[in-house]
Design a protein around this motif. Structure first.
Motif, PDB file in Angstrom:
ATOM      1  N   GLU A  63      -7.864   6.155   5.426  1.00 18.26           N
ATOM      2  CA  GLU A  63      -7.511   5.766   4.064  1.00 18.26           C
ATOM      3  C   GLU A  63      -7.521   6.983   3.133  1.00 18.26           C
ATOM      4  N   GLU A  64      -8.457   7.893   3.371  1.00 16.83           N
ATOM      5  CA  GLU A  64      -8.492   9.122   2.568  1.00 16.83           C
ATOM      6  C   GLU A  64      -7.262   9.989   2.850  1.00 16.83           C
ATOM      7  N   VAL A 103      -2.202   7.344  10.543  1.00 21.29           N
ATOM      8  CA  VAL A 103      -1.761   6.805   9.263  1.00 21.29           C
ATOM      9  C   VAL A 103      -0.372   7.362   9.007  1.00 21.29           C
ATOM     10  N   THR A 106     -12.200   4.830   7.463  1.00 16.36           N
ATOM     11  CA  THR A 106     -12.423   5.346   6.100  1.00 16.36           C
ATOM     12  C   THR A 106     -11.701   6.677   5.888  1.00 16.36           C
ATOM     13  N   SER A 137      -4.365   8.938   3.701  1.00 16.73           N
ATOM     14  CA  SER A 137      -3.115   8.260   3.357  1.00 16.73           C
ATOM     15  C   SER A 137      -2.428   8.887   2.149  1.00 16.73           C
ATOM     16  N   LYS A 175       0.813  -1.222   0.000  1.00 19.27           N
ATOM     17  CA  LYS A 175       0.000   0.000   0.000  1.00 19.27           C
ATOM     18  C   LYS A 175       0.844   1.268   0.000  1.00 19.27           C
ATOM     19  N   ILE A 229      -1.244   1.876   8.949  1.00 12.87           N
ATOM     20  CA  ILE A 229      -2.279   2.413   9.835  1.00 12.87           C
ATOM     21  C   ILE A 229      -2.112   1.810  11.223  1.00 12.87           C
TER      22      ILE A 229
END
Length: 254
Positions: free
Chosen positions: A235-236, A205, A232, A238, A189, A193
């Protein structure tokens, strides 16, 4: 020379030797050193032999005098690298923190643990409180996992053998096999996290910082309360953490 209280005399003496050799900028014999330090030569020989064995001083083969050794360069270069890293990272960390209004950290790995060397704190009333110089385990922190992920496997195994996998929360990874699978996913990735793995209610993150050679030398992260940072959202975030890490890496010549 340090004349303060609560010091370890043997360490003080060794540091005094290094400081004198640095100040004088010339080889110095044991007799002169003993006079400058006001210690007897037999005591000083033990200090000098220890420093010789570790490469922090060298002895001239002809005169027998002492001068600074090459191991000093490794410490000096590490200190300069950290200073350069911090100076170049500060504006990027501030921009990242301002963008998400959360606390941003930068860490390096030292002796198997992550050490916080720079931060940009959120202005929100509920935020993560940390201090520069804080040391934490690597296996349960986002920044620690990005540093472990790109490490040589043998070096990583040494850390696992030395520190193990202490459990801090229900989400802490506590065995090597699971951790290795997790780190492979981190490499795939490009970020890691921390899902409440070191402290309940805390998520972050993280992404790796590379030097001119491409070696991962540090990590940065955005951290905040889990109520404000659902998975969620992490992840945004990141992408912007990875972009910030790349910007710092490029400023170092990557």
């Amino acid at each position: 020379m340090n004349n303060g209280k609560n010091t370890i005399k043997s360490i003080d003496k060794a540091l005094d030797v290094l400081e004198i050799l640095a100040d004088e900028k010339r080889p110095i014999g044991v007799t002169e050193l003993s006079k400058l330090l006001v210690v007897n030569k037999s005591t000083l020989h033990g200090t000098l032999n220890t420093l010789l064995n570790r490469g922090y001083v060298e002895q001239d083969s002809e005169s027998g005098k002492y001068l600074l050794g090459i191991s000093i360069l490794g410490i000096a270069n590490a200190a300069l690298q950290n200073l350069d890293l911090r100076n170049k990272a500060k504006p990027v960390l501030k921009k990242l923190s301002d963008r998400h209004n959360e606390t941003v950290h930068m860490v390096v790995l030292r002796q198997g643990e992550v050490v916080y060397i720079e931060k940009q704190e959120s202005v929100q009333s509920i935020r993560i409180h940390t201090e520069i110089g804080t040391r934490l385990p690597a296996h349960c922190t986002g920044v620690g996992k990005v540093l472990l992920a790109w490490m040589e496997p043998e070096e990583r195994k040494k850390i696992f053998r030395s520190y193990g996998f202490p459990k801090f929360t229900l989400n802490t990874i506590t065995d090597e096999e699971t951790m290795e699978r997790h780190l492979a996913e981190v490499r795939s990735k490009g970020h890691a996290i921390d899902n409440e793995e070191i402290e309940e209610g805390l998520r972050c993150v993280a992404a790796p910082i590379r030097d001119y050679s491409g070696k991962v030398i540090a990590g940065i992260s955005i951290a905040g309360p889990s109520l404000r940072m659902p998975l969620t959202k992490l992840e945004e975030m990141s992408d912007s953490v990875t972009e910030a890490a790349l910007e710092i890496s490029q400023s170092l010549g990557f």
